[in-house]
Design an enzyme around this catalytic site. Structure first.
Site, PDB file in Angstrom:
ATOM      1  N   HIS A  58      34.162  34.488  42.469  1.00 21.57           N
ATOM      2  CA  HIS A  58      34.027  33.637  41.290  1.00 21.57           C
ATOM      3  C   HIS A  58      32.960  34.233  40.387  1.00 21.57           C
ATOM      4  O   HIS A  58      31.982  34.793  40.868  1.00 21.57           O
ATOM      5  CB  HIS A  58      33.623  32.212  41.706  1.00 21.57           C
ATOM      6  CG  HIS A  58      33.857  31.198  40.647  1.00 21.57           C
ATOM      7  ND1 HIS A  58      32.955  30.976  39.630  1.00 21.57           N
ATOM      8  CD2 HIS A  58      34.887  30.344  40.442  1.00 21.57           C
ATOM      9  CE1 HIS A  58      33.436  30.026  38.853  1.00 21.57           C
ATOM     10  NE2 HIS A  58      34.607  29.631  39.311  1.00 21.57           N
ATOM     11  N   ASP A  81      40.540  27.516  44.026  1.00 18.78           N
ATOM     12  CA  ASP A  81      41.981  27.761  43.977  1.00 18.78           C
ATOM     13  C   ASP A  81      42.561  28.227  45.305  1.00 18.78           C
ATOM     14  O   ASP A  81      43.774  28.347  45.448  1.00 18.78           O
ATOM     15  CB  ASP A  81      42.308  28.802  42.894  1.00 18.78           C
ATOM     16  CG  ASP A  81      42.174  28.201  41.516  1.00 18.78           C
ATOM     17  OD1 ASP A  81      42.504  27.014  41.379  1.00 18.78           O
ATOM     18  OD2 ASP A  81      41.741  28.908  40.593  1.00 18.78           O
ATOM     19  N   HIS A 103      42.811  31.769  33.372  1.00 19.07           N
ATOM     20  CA  HIS A 103      42.058  30.516  33.477  1.00 19.07           C
ATOM     21  C   HIS A 103      42.689  29.589  34.519  1.00 19.07           C
ATOM     22  O   HIS A 103      42.063  29.242  35.506  1.00 19.07           O
ATOM     23  CB  HIS A 103      42.019  29.864  32.092  1.00 19.07           C
ATOM     24  CG  HIS A 103      41.012  28.768  31.936  1.00 19.07           C
ATOM     25  ND1 HIS A 103      40.236  28.286  32.962  1.00 19.07           N
ATOM     26  CD2 HIS A 103      40.649  28.054  30.846  1.00 19.07           C
ATOM     27  CE1 HIS A 103      39.450  27.338  32.521  1.00 19.07           C
ATOM     28  NE2 HIS A 103      39.673  27.168  31.240  1.00 19.07           N
TER      29      HIS A 103
HETATM   30  N1  CMC Z   1      39.112  40.477  46.257  1.00 24.02           N
HETATM   31  C1  CMC Z   1      38.543  41.668  46.564  1.00 24.02           C
HETATM   32  N2  CMC Z   1      37.434  42.140  45.976  1.00 24.02           N
HETATM   33  C2  CMC Z   1      36.880  41.393  45.025  1.00 24.02           C
HETATM   34  C3  CMC Z   1      37.414  40.139  44.651  1.00 24.02           C
HETATM   35  C4  CMC Z   1      38.577  39.690  45.309  1.00 24.02           C
HETATM   36  N3  CMC Z   1      39.106  38.508  45.012  1.00 24.02           N
HETATM   37  N4  CMC Z   1      36.667  39.591  43.670  1.00 24.02           N
HETATM   38  C5  CMC Z   1      35.680  40.479  43.443  1.00 24.02           C
HETATM   39  N5  CMC Z   1      35.804  41.572  44.256  1.00 24.02           N
HETATM   40  C6  CMC Z   1      34.906  42.697  44.381  1.00 24.02           C
HETATM   41  C7  CMC Z   1      35.005  43.620  43.183  1.00 24.02           C
HETATM   42  O1  CMC Z   1      35.956  44.638  43.403  1.00 24.02           O
HETATM   43  C8  CMC Z   1      33.596  44.145  43.106  1.00 24.02           C
HETATM   44  O2  CMC Z   1      33.434  45.123  44.110  1.00 24.02           O
HETATM   45  P1  CMC Z   1      32.530  46.432  43.820  1.00 24.02           P
HETATM   46  O3  CMC Z   1      31.161  45.941  43.460  1.00 24.02           O
HETATM   47  O4  CMC Z   1      32.588  47.240  45.072  1.00 24.02           O
HETATM   48  O5  CMC Z   1      33.189  47.128  42.651  1.00 24.02           O
HETATM   49  C9  CMC Z   1      32.740  42.968  43.525  1.00 24.02           C
HETATM   50  O6  CMC Z   1      33.580  42.180  44.359  1.00 24.02           O
HETATM   51  C10 CMC Z   1      32.230  42.114  42.369  1.00 24.02           C
HETATM   52  O7  CMC Z   1      33.345  41.728  41.618  1.00 24.02           O
HETATM   53  P2  CMC Z   1      33.321  41.403  40.059  1.00 24.02           P
HETATM   54  O8  CMC Z   1      34.606  41.889  39.467  1.00 24.02           O
HETATM   55  O9  CMC Z   1      32.032  41.872  39.432  1.00 24.02           O
HETATM   56  O10 CMC Z   1      33.263  39.856  40.057  1.00 24.02           O
HETATM   57  P3  CMC Z   1      33.555  38.959  38.804  1.00 24.02           P
HETATM   58  O11 CMC Z   1      32.513  37.919  38.791  1.00 24.02           O
HETATM   59  O12 CMC Z   1      33.704  39.748  37.565  1.00 24.02           O
HETATM   60  O13 CMC Z   1      34.997  38.383  39.132  1.00 24.02           O
HETATM   61  C11 CMC Z   1      36.711  36.905  39.681  1.00 24.02           C
HETATM   62  C12 CMC Z   1      35.215  37.084  39.446  1.00 24.02           C
HETATM   63  C13 CMC Z   1      37.002  35.431  39.953  1.00 24.02           C
HETATM   64  C14 CMC Z   1      37.467  37.355  38.399  1.00 24.02           C
HETATM   65  C15 CMC Z   1      37.132  37.763  40.864  1.00 24.02           C
HETATM   66  O14 CMC Z   1      36.367  37.443  42.006  1.00 24.02           O
HETATM   67  C16 CMC Z   1      38.621  37.657  41.158  1.00 24.02           C
HETATM   68  O15 CMC Z   1      39.419  38.304  40.501  1.00 24.02           O
HETATM   69  N6  CMC Z   1      39.003  36.808  42.140  1.00 24.02           N
HETATM   70  C17 CMC Z   1      40.407  36.588  42.475  1.00 24.02           C
HETATM   71  C18 CMC Z   1      41.056  35.674  41.447  1.00 24.02           C
HETATM   72  C19 CMC Z   1      40.660  34.228  41.626  1.00 24.02           C
HETATM   73  O16 CMC Z   1      40.669  33.692  42.730  1.00 24.02           O
HETATM   74  N7  CMC Z   1      40.340  33.569  40.509  1.00 24.02           N
HETATM   75  C20 CMC Z   1      40.000  32.143  40.509  1.00 24.02           C
HETATM   76  C21 CMC Z   1      38.593  31.915  40.115  1.00 24.02           C
HETATM   77  S1  CMC Z   1      38.140  30.205  40.275  1.00 24.02           S
HETATM   78  C22 CMC Z   1      38.799  29.470  38.883  1.00 24.02           C
HETATM   79  C23 CMC Z   1      37.957  28.371  38.317  1.00 24.02           C
HETATM   80  O17 CMC Z   1      36.772  28.196  38.597  1.00 24.02           O
HETATM   81  O18 CMC Z   1      38.513  27.654  37.507  1.00 24.02           O
END
Ligand code: CMC
Length: 446
Positions: free
Chosen positions: A323, A381, A284
């Protein structure tokens, strides 16, 4: 309507018309059921009438992590993740950051409307004059080990406030609710700054009522022997904007925790301690720290292409990108970025090599189909860690910095929950998957 959009109220006032319904046939029995669709939603309880046999409990919905379940109605924050829109009480975040202050936004979140001048003056006066904490709170913070995590200190101290204000449990009393709101917004920076000074082994600095909300926080962090601390207006404003950006973000993990715990009708200090606990978790509040570690590891701008290849080969993640809700540039990231240069200039960190790496990395990723096809853009972030680092705030304090502004959002959500006649104690269901009706075996026979 997309997956990433906050549900909005229907134009027909919530009454289902002939078309606004869902027809469900239970193939076990052949029975057909019609359920109203209101505000783009069906009620999970409407499924309970669907039974395979007399005495059957009825159909439940299964939704671990509430990924497709609205657990409340809310007038506070609107998000359209596909379009990159964030609004508080209908006001776009860009306008609030440009023209408002954190305390005014806190008023907006809590009261539901922007204040008139006299209302804002009174609100600011009230918050400013509740920043002090009881000396025993200070002493209890002093009793933590020298290396205590500041978020652990904050978490337990917010809970401890409940014992200092026992009248706060009268949540049906509007005056008590208001006092708790003012106290929590006022004292959170004090507790955060005390936790920071504790880590450094420095004496705690008492609040200065002549300073702004963010100016006072900077004073409590940095004041040494000077009689009066004079905050740099650029840092004061950057921090204020950062806090506006983090003030609320609808039903995230910590907000849902505050609502769930608050639904037991516990006092708001205890409910907010649950929010702080949720925020403590790395999934988080911890991504900006991970961004700094990533930039450190990359080392120089020359290494950026190789790093991105590694990301595309799924060897690592591009932290600060992507995100769950925003499938576009996070509107908060755009705003933060504008303040990074200002803060680095004010703090003398303009030659921080991490900034050049961050800019290069962002540019290359935005030009790369791997990222744009997946709708991966910088999130809030990506740059906030660089601002905190420039302010010499240690990484352990990052989540504490987040908790200060989010207190306003938690409180607005808590007030809305308390005043909502649909509120009941949160009590999810489960699918029981364990054993049944075993015979107890005495310990010696196992
Ligand atoms: N770097 C590389 N690839 C990524 C990333 C990333 N940061 N984020 C998502 N992907 C890829 C993922 O591998 C997937 O690819 P494919 O379809 O080929 O398998 C595709 O993009 C979709 O990803 P997802 O896992 O379905 O996306 P999600 O909505 O479940 O994940 C997330 C969202 C924030 C957990 C993820 O983007 C991530 O881990 N980002 C890095 C950590 C980060 O910066 N977190 C802060 C979020 S903002 C906090 C807030 O709002 O308070």
């Amino acid at each position: 309507m997309t997956d990433d959009q906050t549900r909005t109220g229907s134009s027909n006032g919530g009454v289902a018309t002939a078309q606004e319904s869902l027809t469900v046939t239970d193939n076990r029995t052949g029975e057909t059921y019609e359920m109203p669709i209101t505000e783009g939603t069906v009620k999970a309880m409407d499924f309970r009438q669907i039974k395979a046999a007399e005495g059957d409990f009825g159909l439940m919905t299964y939704d671990p992590a509430f990924t497709n379940t609205a657990h409340c109605r809310s007038d506070i924050t609107y998000i359209d993740g596909s379009a990159g829109i964030l609004e508080h009480r209908g006001y776009p975040i860009e306008q609030l950051c440009e023209q408002s202050t954190f305390l005014e936004v806190a008023y907006l979140l809590v009261h539901g409307a922007l204040p008139k001048q006299n209302e804002l003056d009174y609100w600011q006066y009230a918050i400013t004059h509740h920043t002090y904490v009881h000396e025993n709170i200070k002493k209890s913070m002093e009793s933590f080990r020298y290396d205590a995590h500041p978020m652990a200190m904050l978490l337990s101290t917010v809970g401890a406030l409940s014992s200092f204000y026992p009248q706060a449990k009268e949540i049906g009393d509007a005056t008590e609710r208001y006092m708790a709101v003012v106290r929590l917004i006022a004292k959170m920076p004090t507790l955060a700054a005390f936790a920071y000074r504790h880590q450094l082994g420095l004496p705690y600095v008492y609040p200065d009522n002549d300073l702004s909300y963010s100016g006072n926080f900077l004073s409590m962090l940095y004041k040494m022997t000077e009689v009066t601390y004079e905050p740099d207006p650029r840092l004061e404003r950057a921090l204020d904007v950062l806090w506006i950006l983090h003030a609320d973000h609808e039903q995230n993990c910590s907000t849902a925790a505050v609502r769930a715990v608050g639904s037991s009708q516990v006092d708001p200090y205890s409910a907010l301690a649950a929010g702080v606990a949720a925020l403590y978790g790395p999934l988080h509040g911890g991504a900006n720290e991970a961004v700094l570690r990533m930039l450190d590891r990359i080392g120089t701008t020359d290494n950026v292409p190789a790093f991105l290849e590694g990301v595309k080969n799924r060897e690592e993640k591009l932290m600060g990108f992507g995100h769950r809700v925003y499938k576009n540039y996070d509107p908060r990231a755009r705003i933060i970025k504008k303040h990074v240069d200002e803060v680095l200039e004010a703090t003398g960190g303009a030659d921080n090599p991490k900034l050049a790496i961050a800019v290069e990395l962002e540019q290359r990723a935005l030009d790369d189909e791997y990222f744009t096809d997946r709708k991966l853009y910088p999130n809030v972030d990506y740059y906030s860690g660089l601002i905190y680092e420039a302010l010499k705030i240690p990484t352990g304090m990052f989540t504490v910095m987040f908790a200060i502004p989010r207190t306003a959002g938690w409180l607005a959500q808590w007030l809305e929950m308390v005043g909502d006649e649909e509120t009941k104690i949160a009590r999810p269901r489960q699918i029981y998957s364990g054993e049944r009706e075993l015979d107890y075996t005495p310990i010696g026979d196992r």
